[in-house]
Write a protein that holds these residues in place. Structure first.
Motif, PDB file in Angstrom:
ATOM      1  N   ARG A   1       1.087  -1.398   0.006  1.00  0.00           N
ATOM      2  CA  ARG A   1      -0.012  -0.068   0.057  1.00  0.00           C
ATOM      3  C   ARG A   1       0.848   1.239  -0.078  1.00  0.00           C
ATOM      4  NH1 ARG A   1      -5.187   0.524   0.331  1.00  0.00           N
ATOM      5  NH2 ARG A   1      -6.155   2.529   1.170  1.00  0.00           N
TER       6      ARG A   1
ATOM      7  N   GLY B   1       0.502   5.279   0.088  1.00  0.00           N
ATOM      8  CA  GLY B   1      -0.603   6.093   0.518  1.00  0.00           C
ATOM      9  C   GLY B   1      -2.075   5.523   0.467  1.00  0.00           C
ATOM     10  N   ASP B   2      -3.112   6.258  -0.272  1.00  0.00           N
ATOM     11  CA  ASP B   2      -4.298   5.457  -0.476  1.00  0.00           C
ATOM     12  C   ASP B   2      -4.320   4.397  -1.485  1.00  0.00           C
ATOM     13  OD1 ASP B   2      -4.991   7.170   1.700  1.00  0.00           O
ATOM     14  OD2 ASP B   2      -5.538   8.529   0.434  1.00  0.00           O
TER      15      ASP B   2
END
Length: 202
Positions: free
Chosen positions: A86, A88-89
């Motif tokens: 992952r 960030g988003d």
């Protein structure tokens, strides 16, 4: 390539050795002596390196070329590891391959959910001892990766590279006498190539 832009039937496939030479070809712009030593270690000539780069470019530019995400697998074989990551988003998959020339590193490709390649560079191999980076004297060519330099001399500011396979970092670091300097570090395929004193407009 033929006149129609397609791969000729006699096209020689790109091999894992060729791919290492492709990486070296870009690094030769900054460190020709290190690259020459690496070529001798691999037992190949300057002509071999140039021909390998030509085959790679022909494969990449061919209309019949595989998507970037699968291209590396076709050349290097199945990845040694493929793990969800992952950033960030966003979620992606990190695929890594060993390269004999740099046993302590891995070639990593970050692949997004839609199969798009987000990044492709050399990183430290899992379990390998990272370099000790305290001063400018430790920042020798090929000594560290982008991520390692950014962590050692945080906060580091990313800089746009001069080519798709190049990155830059701007940060401050002490020299051998303890004086802090404004520095630009330049990387090719994620591996440090050189450092220089930062200018006022960077």
């Amino acid at each position: 390539m033929g006149d129609d832009g397609l791969m000729p039937a006699s096209f020689t496939p790109v091999t894992p050795l060729d791919f290492q030479l492709v990486l070296l070809r870009r690094m030769a712009d900054h460190n020709p002596e290190l690259v020459a030593d690496a070529r001798r270690e691999l037992g190949v000539s300057l002509t071999d390196m140039r021909e390998a780069n030509k085959r790679w470019q022909a494969m990449v530019r061919s209309p019949r070329s595989r998507p970037a995400a699968s291209r590396y697998g076709s050349v290097l074989g199945p990845p040694e590891s493929a793990a969800a990551r992952r950033i960030g988003d966003l979620d992606c998959e990190a695929r890594q391959w060993p390269l004999p020339l740099w046993p302590e590193l891995r070639f990593e490709v970050l692949v997004g959910p839609n199969g798009q390649v987000w990044n492709e560079w050399l990183v430290r191999a899992p379990g390998a001892e990272p370099p000790v980076l305290r001063t400018l004297d430790d920042l020798t060519p090929w000594s560290c990766t982008v991520d390692e330099a950014a962590r050692a001399f945080a906060p580091a500011r990313p800089l746009e590279g001069t080519a798709p396979t190049r990155w830059g970092l701007a940060f401050t670091a002490p020299d051998g006498g303890g004086v802090r300097r404004e520095v630009v570090a330049e990387f090719t395929w994620g591996l440090l190539q050189r450092t220089r004193t930062r200018t006022a407009d960077e």
